[in-house]
Design an enzyme around this catalytic site. Structure first.
Site, PDB file in Angstrom:
ATOM      1  N   ARG A   1      -9.652  22.175  55.973  1.00  0.00           N
ATOM      2  CA  ARG A   1      -8.515  21.258  55.780  1.00  0.00           C
ATOM      3  C   ARG A   1      -8.616  19.982  56.610  1.00  0.00           C
ATOM      4  O   ARG A   1      -8.464  18.874  56.064  1.00  0.00           O
ATOM      5  CB  ARG A   1      -7.203  22.005  56.116  1.00  0.00           C
ATOM      6  CG  ARG A   1      -6.908  23.118  55.136  1.00  0.00           C
ATOM      7  CD  ARG A   1      -5.819  24.053  55.651  1.00  0.00           C
ATOM      8  NE  ARG A   1      -6.273  24.822  56.804  1.00  0.00           N
ATOM      9  CZ  ARG A   1      -5.531  25.659  57.498  1.00  0.00           C
ATOM     10  NH1 ARG A   1      -4.254  25.808  57.189  1.00  0.00           N
ATOM     11  NH2 ARG A   1      -6.033  26.335  58.517  1.00  0.00           N
TER      12      ARG A   1
ATOM     13  N   ASP B   1      -4.535  27.502  53.451  1.00  0.00           N
ATOM     14  CA  ASP B   1      -5.912  27.633  53.920  1.00  0.00           C
ATOM     15  C   ASP B   1      -6.808  28.010  52.732  1.00  0.00           C
ATOM     16  O   ASP B   1      -6.617  29.077  52.149  1.00  0.00           O
ATOM     17  CB  ASP B   1      -5.917  28.729  54.989  1.00  0.00           C
ATOM     18  CG  ASP B   1      -7.286  28.930  55.588  1.00  0.00           C
ATOM     19  OD1 ASP B   1      -8.245  28.306  55.112  1.00  0.00           O
ATOM     20  OD2 ASP B   1      -7.381  29.722  56.543  1.00  0.00           O
TER      21      ASP B   1
ATOM     22  N   CYS C   1      -6.870  21.850  62.300  1.00  0.00           N
ATOM     23  CA  CYS C   1      -6.518  23.092  61.593  1.00  0.00           C
ATOM     24  C   CYS C   1      -7.040  24.249  62.443  1.00  0.00           C
ATOM     25  O   CYS C   1      -7.070  24.146  63.668  1.00  0.00           O
ATOM     26  CB  CYS C   1      -7.077  23.084  60.170  1.00  0.00           C
ATOM     27  SG  CYS C   1      -8.860  22.760  60.048  1.00  0.00           S
TER      28      CYS C   1
HETATM   29  P1  4NP Z   1      -9.728  25.590  58.161  1.00  0.00           P
HETATM   30  O1  4NP Z   1     -10.121  26.946  57.361  1.00  0.00           O
HETATM   31  O2  4NP Z   1      -8.830  26.013  59.314  1.00  0.00           O
HETATM   32  O3  4NP Z   1      -8.997  24.781  57.146  1.00  0.00           O
HETATM   33  O4  4NP Z   1     -11.032  24.976  58.624  1.00  0.00           O
HETATM   34  C1  4NP Z   1     -10.609  28.087  58.015  1.00  0.00           C
HETATM   35  C2  4NP Z   1     -11.938  28.151  58.357  1.00  0.00           C
HETATM   36  C3  4NP Z   1     -12.430  29.270  59.000  1.00  0.00           C
HETATM   37  C4  4NP Z   1     -11.581  30.322  59.312  1.00  0.00           C
HETATM   38  C5  4NP Z   1     -10.245  30.248  58.959  1.00  0.00           C
HETATM   39  C6  4NP Z   1      -9.754  29.121  58.321  1.00  0.00           C
HETATM   40  N1  4NP Z   1     -12.093  31.468  59.978  1.00  0.00           N
HETATM   41  O5  4NP Z   1     -11.315  32.425  60.221  1.00  0.00           O
HETATM   42  O6  4NP Z   1     -13.287  31.477  60.353  1.00  0.00           O
END
Ligand code: 4NP
Length: 159
Positions: A17, A127, A11
């Site tokens: 995710r 997300d 992700c």
């Molecule tokens: P992930 O969620 O991609 O599902 O792990 C996120 C975690 C952190 C960030 C964005 C999405 N961020 O911008 O730091």
């Protein structure tokens, strides 16, 4: 000994995710007695959270639903070597897939293309970062069913 089938879920941050995808895919493998045939990892296209454990929301939902502990996982960034070496690369959304395509010319899959219900395909796993328990619950349900039908797909491919 035959080589394990290498599967990478990814992700953006590898804290919400894809850690759930790694944990749920391993859960399905263990349910079917297939865990020793696979090598499973997860990663993020960004380095924002490298070294961190999964988000508390992701840890909580899979522990509450299945008693599975994913607290040992640590965020890593997706690399060119991963793209070269893994047999299956599975993105959580279209933007993750586009980012990974810059790292090599491998075939990158979208997790929700394995939705059992066709009208849910060609879309991203939402997300849940910064969201509440209901967002993590929704992601859990999507990822649970899609990792299970992705496993069916892999087993058909590998037959
Ligand atoms: P992930 O969620 O991609 O599902 O792990 C996120 C975690 C952190 C960030 C964005 C999405 N961020 O911008 O730091």
């Amino acid at each position: 000994m035959t080589q394990p089938i290498k599967v990478m879920f990814f992700c953006l941050g590898n804290i919400c995710r894809s850690p759930l995808a790694e944990g749920l895919f391993l859960y399905h493998l263990e349910e079917r007695g297939l865990a020793d045939r696979f090598h499973v990892e997860s990663s993020g296209t960004s380095a924002y959270h490298v070294g961190e454990a999964p988000d508390p929301g992701s840890q909580a939902v899979i522990r509450q639903q299945l008693g599975v502990d994913i607290s040992h996982q640590r965020s890593q960034q997706l690399t060119k070597s991963h793209v070269r070496e893994f047999d299956y690369l599975v993105a959580m959304d279209h933007s993750n897939r586009q980012n990974a395509e810059r790292l090599g010319d491998a075939d990158i899959l979208l997790l929700r293309d394995f939705e059992p219900e066709p009208s849910h395909r060609d879309t991203g796993v939402p997300d849940p970062w910064g969201g509440g328990g209901s967002q993590f619950q929704n992601v859990y349900e999507i990822v649970y069913r899609c990792t299970e039908s992705f496993l069916d797909h892999v087993l058909e491919q590998e037959e």
